[in-house]
Enzyme design. Sequence first.
Site, PDB file in Angstrom:
ATOM      1  N   LEU A 149       0.792  -1.231   0.000  1.00 21.63           N
ATOM      2  CA  LEU A 149       0.000   0.000   0.000  1.00 21.63           C
ATOM      3  C   LEU A 149       0.824   1.282   0.000  1.00 21.63           C
ATOM      4  O   LEU A 149       0.366   2.310  -0.485  1.00 21.63           O
ATOM      5  CB  LEU A 149      -0.936   0.016   1.221  1.00 21.63           C
ATOM      6  CG  LEU A 149      -1.957  -1.127   1.302  1.00 21.63           C
ATOM      7  CD1 LEU A 149      -2.785  -1.007   2.570  1.00 21.63           C
ATOM      8  CD2 LEU A 149      -2.852  -1.138   0.067  1.00 21.63           C
ATOM      9  N   ASP A 200       1.246  15.875  13.186  1.00 20.06           N
ATOM     10  CA  ASP A 200       1.553  15.718  11.756  1.00 20.06           C
ATOM     11  C   ASP A 200       0.259  15.593  10.945  1.00 20.06           C
ATOM     12  O   ASP A 200       0.128  14.720  10.077  1.00 20.06           O
ATOM     13  CB  ASP A 200       2.439  14.493  11.533  1.00 20.06           C
ATOM     14  CG  ASP A 200       3.149  14.536  10.176  1.00 20.06           C
ATOM     15  OD1 ASP A 200       3.247  15.636   9.579  1.00 20.06           O
ATOM     16  OD2 ASP A 200       3.610  13.469   9.717  1.00 20.06           O
TER      17      ASP A 200
END
Length: 337
Positions: free
Chosen positions: A21, A140
């Site tokens: 992925l 983040d």
Amino acid sequence: TLKQTNVQRYSPDHHMVEAFLGEGSFGVVTRCRDTKNNKTVAVKVNKSDPEILLQAKLEIFILEQLRRLDPDRCNIVEWNGYFLDGERICLNFELLDQSLSDYIGDRNNRGLPMREIRPILNQLANALFHLGSVGIVHADLKPVNIMVVNRSESQVRVKLIDFGIACNTSAVIPGDCVGTIGYCAPEIMLGTPYDEAIDMWSLGLVAVELATGVPLYPGEDDYDVLKFIIETQGQLPDHLLESGLYTDNYRSKETRSIKLKRGPENGQTLFVRLIKEMLALDANQRITPSEALKHPFFNPGLSRRTPCTDMNSTGGELLVLSQQPSSWKRTFPPKYF
């Protein structure tokens, strides 16, 4: 660097790798099938590098605390624990559909209509509210760390992922370089004390990106971004500059020119007001998640009274940036800058 071709060997026993992925400095993310229950999951396989192993252990520490929260109600990814593959720490998460960054890209980076932006922002503000309730700063927040649960659903649902550099509010260290260039709050770039308000700043930038399809503050480094912030929003508060460990790093450098052109109004005043409150330069003046959730922009009846216009349709405020690291041209509603 881990390669897709040899990722199969990182999956022990009852986890069968089905797809690769993504990849990052930490390692790789794979789609796996748990052969014990036939459930498909996402597994983050961390490298065996000592520093990355330490970071993985810190992430587990945060994820353990997040288990107190309902992942669906709180819009955070569900964590199913971890297992070891040799010296590698593998984190097991629910499998989600696609990143918000890819979701925006599927619209050719032209921005989403208000009827989609409103629930997405509401869910993310909800996620930040619940993170704050357990004293955690994500640190983040950006489109690639937000996942769309299932893009085929009529009502888009999103979840916050990647707690790799998240920390407890009580453990924040001024001067720590956290976050990603272009999404960091001014207090991070200057090296001043910070708290969960940095996540709200990042959410404001995500809001703009949802509306325009491109980042508001592109830049190759923090200097590029900070100069852009000052040019568009004005001088930073004196107390922020005086307390910054890195303030001197931004003095006496050539400035980049930025041109702003105003266009006709398009009626998205509540959206603009919310973004302005999210992007307050002074963290003490920045809107909190609980305040954001009560903002009139999220009034359930608002969508029936306010046209669901695309922010990139005719009208709004056109920004043309000159001499930026990349060539950007985008629209934005009036009265923001």
